[in-house]
Each structure stands twice: as C-alpha cells, then as structure tokens.
Design a protein around this motif. Structure first.
Motif, short mmCIF file in Angstrom:
data_model
loop_
_atom_site.label_atom_id
_atom_site.label_comp_id
_atom_site.label_asym_id
_atom_site.label_seq_id
_atom_site.Cartn_x
_atom_site.Cartn_y
_atom_site.Cartn_z
N THR A 67 0.84 -1.20 0.00
CA THR A 67 0.00 0.00 0.00
C THR A 67 0.87 1.25 0.00
OG1 THR A 67 -1.68 -1.17 1.28
CG2 THR A 67 -1.83 1.23 1.25
N GLU A 68 0.60 2.16 -0.92
CA GLU A 68 1.38 3.39 -1.01
C GLU A 68 0.70 4.51 -0.25
OE1 GLU A 68 2.32 4.40 -5.03
OE2 GLU A 68 3.02 2.37 -5.47
N VAL A 69 1.50 5.22 0.54
CA VAL A 69 0.99 6.36 1.30
C VAL A 69 1.92 7.55 1.10
CG1 VAL A 69 -0.09 4.88 3.07
CG2 VAL A 69 2.23 5.75 3.44
N SER A 70 1.42 8.72 1.47
CA SER A 70 2.22 9.93 1.44
C SER A 70 1.84 10.74 2.67
CB SER A 70 1.88 10.70 0.16
OG SER A 70 2.63 11.89 0.12
N GLY A 71 2.82 11.30 3.36
CA GLY A 71 2.49 12.06 4.56
C GLY A 71 3.71 12.60 5.26
N THR A 72 3.51 12.99 6.51
CA THR A 72 4.58 13.65 7.27
C THR A 72 4.64 13.12 8.70
OG1 THR A 72 2.98 15.36 7.88
CG2 THR A 72 4.51 15.90 6.11
N TRP A 73 5.83 13.26 9.26
CA TRP A 73 6.04 13.12 10.71
C TRP A 73 6.27 14.51 11.27
CZ3 TRP A 73 5.18 8.97 13.58
CH2 TRP A 73 5.36 7.67 13.06
N GLU A 74 5.71 14.78 12.46
CA GLU A 74 5.97 16.03 13.18
C GLU A 74 6.31 15.65 14.61
OE1 GLU A 74 4.78 19.26 11.88
OE2 GLU A 74 3.17 18.70 10.49
N LEU A 75 7.09 16.51 15.26
CA LEU A 75 7.40 16.28 16.66
C LEU A 75 6.53 17.18 17.51
CD1 LEU A 75 9.36 14.54 18.34
CD2 LEU A 75 11.00 16.42 18.21
N GLU A 76 5.75 16.60 18.41
CA GLU A 76 4.94 17.38 19.33
C GLU A 76 5.37 17.03 20.73
OE1 GLU A 76 0.80 17.58 16.82
OE2 GLU A 76 0.66 17.73 19.02
N GLU B 175 7.47 15.37 23.14
CA GLU B 175 8.37 14.22 23.05
C GLU B 175 7.81 13.15 22.12
OE1 GLU B 175 11.06 13.84 26.32
OE2 GLU B 175 11.00 15.53 24.93
N MET B 176 6.69 13.47 21.45
CA MET B 176 6.00 12.45 20.65
C MET B 176 6.08 12.75 19.16
SD MET B 176 2.05 11.15 20.98
CE MET B 176 2.26 10.18 22.46
N LEU B 177 6.45 11.74 18.39
CA LEU B 177 6.41 11.86 16.94
C LEU B 177 4.99 11.54 16.48
CD1 LEU B 177 9.71 10.06 15.87
CD2 LEU B 177 9.08 12.42 15.28
N LYS B 178 4.43 12.42 15.68
CA LYS B 178 3.07 12.20 15.18
C LYS B 178 3.10 12.14 13.66
CE LYS B 178 0.49 13.99 19.06
NZ LYS B 178 -0.63 14.82 19.51
N GLY B 179 2.62 11.04 13.13
CA GLY B 179 2.61 10.84 11.69
C GLY B 179 1.20 10.83 11.15
N LYS B 180 1.06 11.47 9.99
CA LYS B 180 -0.24 11.47 9.31
C LYS B 180 0.01 11.12 7.85
CE LYS B 180 -4.30 14.27 8.57
NZ LYS B 180 -4.67 15.62 8.16
N PHE B 181 -0.52 9.98 7.43
CA PHE B 181 -0.25 9.46 6.09
C PHE B 181 -1.56 9.18 5.36
CE2 PHE B 181 3.44 8.76 8.67
CZ PHE B 181 4.48 9.11 7.81
N THR B 182 -1.61 9.59 4.10
CA THR B 182 -2.81 9.39 3.29
C THR B 182 -2.54 8.28 2.28
OG1 THR B 182 -3.34 11.72 3.54
CG2 THR B 182 -4.44 10.56 1.76
N ARG B 183 -3.45 7.31 2.23
CA ARG B 183 -3.33 6.25 1.24
C ARG B 183 -3.54 6.81 -0.15
NH1 ARG B 183 -5.93 0.62 3.31
NH2 ARG B 183 -5.83 0.24 1.07
N LYS B 184 -2.71 6.36 -1.09
CA LYS B 184 -2.86 6.85 -2.46
C LYS B 184 -4.03 6.18 -3.17
CE LYS B 184 1.91 8.28 -3.02
NZ LYS B 184 3.12 8.26 -3.84
#
Ligand code: MYR
Length: 131
Positions: A76-85, A87-96
């Motif tokens: 499955t292909e996704v596209s998105g980002t990691w951000e640091l909030e 001490e926590m890394l938060k990732g949001k990825f959208t399926r293509k």
C-alpha cells in the motif's frame, strides 16, 4: 531519545488494525510475526531509518514536517509527514489508493519505543525493546 535499534516485542490489536486496512488473513498472520526491527538515527529535524522484517529491508529518510512517500509492507502506497509534538512523533499518512488517512505516533515509554496506529476508527499498538 529515539536513536537506537528497536525490535518489536509485542503488539495489541494489530490484527484488527490490519483487517481494517483491508489486508487478507494470510498476510496478517505473517505480519503478526514479522520480527520488525527499526534503527533510528536522528540529526536535528532529519531522520534516517533502517527497517528490517521478514518481509524486507528498507532505508527511509524524512525531515520533520516535510511530506514524503512510503510503501507499506503489503504494498500500500501512502504519502504524509512526521511532526514532533513535545516528546511524541506524530505521523499522518494518506493512502494513495483511497485517500483515507492512517495516523501513527512514536514515543519512548519506560525505555521502550511505543508505536500506535489508527485507521478508520481502529487503534493498534506495537511495543519495541532496545537492542
Ligand atoms: C516510518 O517512519 O517508519 C516510515 C513511515 C511510516 C508510515 C506509516 C506506517 C504504518 C505502518 C502500518 C503497517 C500496516 C500493515 C501493512
């Protein structure tokens, strides 16, 4: 804090999460025992990851807040980002393939790396121990 090599120790609700992702039962059985190992090298906002599992080995580079493409172990292909909030890394990825969103977090809890996953209302969690 994230730096190091992390080996999966146990998973919670991961099968249900993968089922929600539309992954078939045979692949889910294999994925449940994937021996996932992630080596993380952080330099400021830049991350270099080495992922290794029974499925594959893969190098991943990303910068906090900068969109990148990634292919999940099932293809499955996704596209998105990691951000640091904090001490926590938060990732949001959208399926293509269907534009639906997978969210994930990484944090260090009691010396272990905890990764959470959410897709379409189903949550899962995997806990990794430092090697
Ligand atoms: C990384 O930081 O490891 C690369 C980007 C991760 C994107 C989201 C990962 C979710 C993995 C879910 C696996 C679903 C079952 C195939």
């Amino acid at each position: 804090a994230f730096n190091g090599t992390w080996k999966v120790d146990h998973s919670e609700n991961y099968d249900k999460f993968m089922e929600q992702m539309g992954i078939n039962v045979m692949k889910r059985k294999l994925a449940e025992h994937d021996n996932l190992k992630i080596t993380i090298e952080q330099n400021g906002d830049n991350f270099h990851l080495k992922e290794s599992s029974t499925f594959r080995t893969k190098d991943i580079d990303f910068t906090l807040g900068v969109q990148f493409d990634y292919t999940l172990a099932d293809g499955t292909e996704v596209s998105g980002t990691w951000e640091l909030e904090g001490e926590m890394l938060k990732g949001k990825f959208t399926r293509k393939d269907n534009s639906k969103v997978l969210t994930t977090t990484r944090s260090i809890v009691g010396g272990e790396l905890v990764q959470t996953y959410n897709y379409e209302g189903v949550d899962a969690k995997r806990t990794f121990k430092k090697q």
